[in-house]
Design an enzyme around this catalytic site. Structure first.
Site, PDB file in Angstrom:
ATOM      1  N   HIS A 144     -11.292  -3.929   7.451  1.00  0.00           N
ATOM      2  CA  HIS A 144     -10.033  -4.864   8.188  1.00  0.00           C
ATOM      3  C   HIS A 144     -10.809  -5.768   9.125  1.00  0.00           C
ATOM      4  CE1 HIS A 144      -6.483  -2.246   6.378  1.00  0.00           C
ATOM      5  NE2 HIS A 144      -7.401  -2.143   5.766  1.00  0.00           N
ATOM      6  N   GLU A 153      -2.437  -5.279   7.268  1.00  0.00           N
ATOM      7  CA  GLU A 153      -3.578  -6.142   6.786  1.00  0.00           C
ATOM      8  C   GLU A 153      -3.607  -7.698   7.552  1.00  0.00           C
ATOM      9  OE1 GLU A 153      -3.499  -4.663   2.067  1.00  0.00           O
ATOM     10  OE2 GLU A 153      -2.480  -6.263   2.389  1.00  0.00           O
ATOM     11  N   TRP A 198       0.625  -1.100  -0.072  1.00  0.00           N
ATOM     12  CA  TRP A 198      -0.070  -0.080   0.019  1.00  0.00           C
ATOM     13  C   TRP A 198       0.892   1.079   0.008  1.00  0.00           C
ATOM     14  CZ3 TRP A 198      -4.686   0.847  -1.394  1.00  0.00           C
ATOM     15  CH2 TRP A 198      -5.482   1.702  -0.840  1.00  0.00           C
TER      16      TRP A 198
END
Length: 389
Positions: free
Chosen positions: A186, A160, A86
């Site tokens: 999440h 994550e 990310w």
């Protein structure tokens, strides 16, 4: 047809009650709820200290900032990073005047290729920032050996991967600092939110200071980084380093306290969903799912579609047509993003596997409830596109 969404809602009336508790308290910004959530989070994850912030991106920003202002990393130092992650894995490194060194990933696990890490080290390399992509652990035995041999700092982006394990140790606790996200989609859902953890008391105090403006107000009286004045009035607005306003809301923390109680069940259900997905995906041709290392917490189900670029396009169109939400595997090969023109970086050799992910990868969501029905729909759609190719 049933819609297969990227994420699900894990809230119950308990989270609503927690929000109402905060409303009745008339205290909305960082306070006792945040402090209690941090305490419980640290205990749950097995870390001495936890600092909540307003996002996982901010958790990364705090981690890098603490290392720089503590002098553990210096301007111009190099940080090894995987080429797939990310954006805010990378931006905090550049924003603190550090140099990124991109290394290719493993085509099966989607994490940094540990066989390339040691040879990518230069005289300027001072840290490795590992990313547990889509919940999947890195090979930390090898990474920690490399860090020890070359005296490198390990930072762990687990935004994550809350609840994942490597050798029975929870992800996010292998490095000097670890980070998590509790964004709505999440494992834990606190609307927005992030947490940075560490066992280092000095770094913990830097995190507290940087999170709120760089002021001393939130530091303990026996702080490792600053001797407080006895004048409380003076310490209200006393700034000792460049900081940010990354403070979370009391509502987010109150929700987090309730969500933590569900974490074990959430992770177990995600693992059950993954086992079913891996069993069914074998029926599909021209597709390869992400390979699990140790115990993934299965943020989502990553897949690589054959070698033909047109195949992924056909798959994505079919998934959308059947109300199955689909995304690229994070940002793909991040060096192909326009934003890199603003970063100080080098690339170690070729990013071959990152390119494969970039052009042929995709992922669909995993939920905290039973989604066998959704997975069955997914497999049927994939078979319809790929099995006759």
């Amino acid at each position: 047809m049933k819609k297969y969404k990227l994420s699900d809602n894990t809230w119950s009336y308990k989270e609503i009650e927690a929000i109402n508790r905060v409303i009745k308290s008339d205290r909305f910004t960082m306070g006792k709820e945040v402090k209690e959530y941090e305490k419980q989070f640290a205990e749950k994850i097995g870390s001495k200290y936890a600092v909540m912030s307003n996002s996982g991106s901010s958790a990364n920003l705090l981690a890098i900032g603490a290392l720089v202002y503590s002098g553990k990393l210096l301007s111009g130092d190099e940080v090894i990073v995987p080429a797939v992650s990310w954006s805010t894995t990378y931006f905090p490194v550049a924003q603190h005047n550090l140099k990124l060194r991109f290394v290719d990933i493993d085509a099966d696990t989607y994490n940094i290729d540990v066989t390339k890490v040691e040879s990518a080290i230069t005289d300027r390399t001072k840290a490795i920032l590992s990313v547990n992509l889509l919940g999947n652990p890195n090979e930390y035995k090898e990474i920690l050996q490399i860090c020890k041999k070359h005296n490198l700092i390990l930072i762990e982006d687990s935004c994550e991967s809350l609840g994942g394990k490597y050798k029975d140790k929870l992800l996010g606790t292998f490095g000097l600092l670890g980070t998590y996200s509790t964004f709505y989609s999440h494992h834990l859902c606190t609307m927005e939110g992030g947490v940075t953890v560490t066992n280092d008391e000095e770094l913990y105090h830097y995190l507290l200071c940087i999170r709120a403006h760089g002021w001393t107000r939130n530091l303990p009286n026996d702080s490792k980084i600053y001797s407080k004045n006895n004048d409380d009035f003076y310490e209200q607005f006393n700034f000792i380093m460049p900081g940010y306003n990354l403070r979370p809301l009391e509502m987010e923390a109150a929700i987090g306290i309730e969500q933590l109680k569900k974490l074990d069940k959430i992770i177990e259900q995600r693992k059950k969903n993954a086992r079913y997905f891996l069993k069914r995906i074998r029926e599909v041709n021209n597709i390869k799912p992400q390979m699990e290392i140790e115990e993934s917490s299965w943020f989502g189900f990553g897949m690589v579609i054959g070698e033909n670029l047109d195949l992924r396009k056909c798959v994505v169109e079919a998934l959308k047509k059947n109300d199955i939400e689909v995304r690229p595997i994070v940002a793909g090969n991040f060096t192909k993003n326009f934003a890199v023109k603003y970063l100080d970086y080098t690339i170690y050799k070729k990013l071959t596997n990152a390119d494969i992910i970039h052009h042929n990868g995709l992922f669909v969501g995993n939920h905290s409830k039973n989604i066998r029905e959704e997975i069955d729909i997914l497999i049927n759609v994939l078979k319809g596109v790929l099995n006759d190719r």
